[in-house]
Design a protein around this motif. Structure first.
Motif, PDB file in Angstrom:
ATOM      1  N   ASP A   1       0.856  -1.181   0.000  1.00 65.13           N
ATOM      2  CA  ASP A   1       0.000   0.000   0.000  1.00 65.13           C
ATOM      3  C   ASP A   1       0.896   1.236   0.000  1.00 65.13           C
ATOM      4  O   ASP A   1       2.020   1.208   0.523  1.00 65.13           O
ATOM      5  N   ALA A   2       0.398   2.315  -0.594  1.00 70.39           N
ATOM      6  CA  ALA A   2       1.153   3.566  -0.634  1.00 70.39           C
ATOM      7  C   ALA A   2       1.125   4.296   0.701  1.00 70.39           C
ATOM      8  O   ALA A   2       1.919   5.205   0.934  1.00 70.39           O
ATOM      9  N   SER A   3       0.207   3.892   1.576  1.00 66.74           N
ATOM     10  CA  SER A   3       0.024   4.566   2.855  1.00 66.74           C
ATOM     11  C   SER A   3       0.793   3.863   3.972  1.00 66.74           C
ATOM     12  O   SER A   3       0.639   2.661   4.189  1.00 66.74           O
ATOM     13  N   ARG A   4       1.597   4.631   4.684  1.00 66.92           N
ATOM     14  CA  ARG A   4       2.299   4.079   5.845  1.00 66.92           C
ATOM     15  C   ARG A   4       1.301   3.577   6.888  1.00 66.92           C
ATOM     16  O   ARG A   4       1.512   2.545   7.524  1.00 66.92           O
ATOM     17  N   ARG A   5       0.225   4.330   7.066  1.00 62.02           N
ATOM     18  CA  ARG A   5      -0.777   3.930   8.057  1.00 62.02           C
ATOM     19  C   ARG A   5      -1.456   2.615   7.654  1.00 62.02           C
ATOM     20  O   ARG A   5      -1.767   1.789   8.507  1.00 62.02           O
ATOM     21  N   ALA A   6      -1.678   2.433   6.361  1.00 62.83           N
ATOM     22  CA  ALA A   6      -2.282   1.184   5.902  1.00 62.83           C
ATOM     23  C   ALA A   6      -1.352   0.008   6.155  1.00 62.83           C
ATOM     24  O   ALA A   6      -1.781  -1.071   6.575  1.00 62.83           O
ATOM     25  N   VAL A   7      -0.070   0.203   5.884  1.00 61.66           N
ATOM     26  CA  VAL A   7       0.905  -0.860   6.119  1.00 61.66           C
ATOM     27  C   VAL A   7       0.946  -1.223   7.600  1.00 61.66           C
ATOM     28  O   VAL A   7       0.926  -2.408   7.970  1.00 61.66           O
ATOM     29  N   LEU A   8       0.980  -0.200   8.462  1.00 62.60           N
ATOM     30  CA  LEU A   8       0.994  -0.455   9.901  1.00 62.60           C
ATOM     31  C   LEU A   8      -0.307  -1.133  10.339  1.00 62.60           C
ATOM     32  O   LEU A   8      -0.284  -2.076  11.147  1.00 62.60           O
ATOM     33  N   THR A   9      -1.432  -0.670   9.807  1.00 66.17           N
ATOM     34  CA  THR A   9      -2.720  -1.271  10.140  1.00 66.17           C
ATOM     35  C   THR A   9      -2.747  -2.746   9.767  1.00 66.17           C
ATOM     36  O   THR A   9      -3.208  -3.598  10.535  1.00 66.17           O
ATOM     37  N   THR A  10      -2.251  -3.061   8.577  1.00 68.72           N
ATOM     38  CA  THR A  10      -2.224  -4.451   8.123  1.00 68.72           C
ATOM     39  C   THR A  10      -1.345  -5.307   9.027  1.00 68.72           C
ATOM     40  O   THR A  10      -1.714  -6.433   9.401  1.00 68.72           O
ATOM     41  N   ARG A  11      -0.195  -4.779   9.386  1.00 70.58           N
ATOM     42  CA  ARG A  11       0.702  -5.529  10.275  1.00 70.58           C
ATOM     43  C   ARG A  11       0.035  -5.799  11.628  1.00 70.58           C
ATOM     44  O   ARG A  11       0.124  -6.909  12.166  1.00 70.58           O
ATOM     45  N   LEU A  12      -0.648  -4.798  12.160  1.00 71.83           N
ATOM     46  CA  LEU A  12      -1.316  -4.954  13.449  1.00 71.83           C
ATOM     47  C   LEU A  12      -2.462  -5.960  13.361  1.00 71.83           C
ATOM     48  O   LEU A  12      -2.654  -6.784  14.261  1.00 71.83           O
TER      49      LEU A  12
END
Length: 221
Positions: free
Chosen positions: A59-70
């Motif tokens: 994803d282009a969004s850092r927040r999306a990447v972090l959300t997915t990891r969580l």
């Protein structure tokens, strides 16, 4: 499982649900490499990991990447989530299944060079003047990432022209068909863009519902 979401990350909607249903009908062998492009909250990536696949998410969004990891952590599964522009982070990789729910809503301001805004409210949904800025890039890039026998499932609005997606993927050597359709009421984004879309002739004067489609392409061995 209730998915956690950081502010600004795409909220799973009808398009996510339709793609998830299409994914559930696909065979996924243990250890298969599955890529979720535009992962958002990671719903599809987590679903792939739960099916014993090796799940990758972009994803282009850092927040999306972090959300997915969580969310993967909360689900007790492993997902490799990375930030980047569409397929760029996985260039050179090979996958058995690619899932894609890219930004596809037509907007008056072009998405330059097929690259979505990295900031601002349109990042999650802005697809360029005809909604195809990212779709066309995906259609060009996906075939070379599929292993023989690999499958891509891509969801978008019929406003963007499913027949164009079919032809573009066929040009890449895939066998392609539309495998799912669902008509839904316009959500807030489509309602907001509908006056402009009517002016452009993209939708009819009285249209208030959208048809979502899943396009399936297969790299026959």
């Amino acid at each position: 499982m209730r998915f956690f979401r950081l502010p600004g990350v795409y909220v799973p909607q009808e398009d996510t649900a339709l793609l998830l249903e299409a994914f559930s009908r696909e065979r996924v062998d243990r250890g298969a490499a599955v890529l979720d492009v535009g992962t958002g909250c990671g719903v599809l990536a987590v679903a792939a990991a739960r099916r014993r696949a090796r799940a990758f998410a972009v994803d282009a969004s850092r927040r999306a990447v972090l959300t997915t990891r969580l969310n993967a952590l909360r689900a007790g599964v492993r997902v490799r989530a990375v930030r980047g522009d569409l397929l760029t982070p996985v260039s050179g990789g090979r996958f058995d299944l690619i899932l894609a729910n890219p930004p596809y809503v037509p907007v008056p301001v072009p998405v330059r060079g097929g690259r979505r805004p990295l900031h601002g409210p349109g990042r999650n949904w802005a697809g360029g003047a005809d909604g195809r800025a990212l779709l066309d890039r995906l259609c060009r890039g996906v075939p070379e990432l599929l292993r023989p026998g690999g499958v891509v499932l891509m969801v978008h609005s019929s406003v963007c022209g499913p027949e164009r997606t079919v032809k573009a993927l066929e040009k890449g050597g895939l066998t392609v068909e539309v495998t799912a359709r669902r008509t839904v009421a316009y959500g807030p984004v489509m309602r907001g863009q509908s006056p402009w879309m009517r002016e452009q002739g993209l939708i009819g004067a009285d249209e208030v519902r959208d048809e979502l489609v899943v396009v399936r392409g297969e790299h026959l061995a």
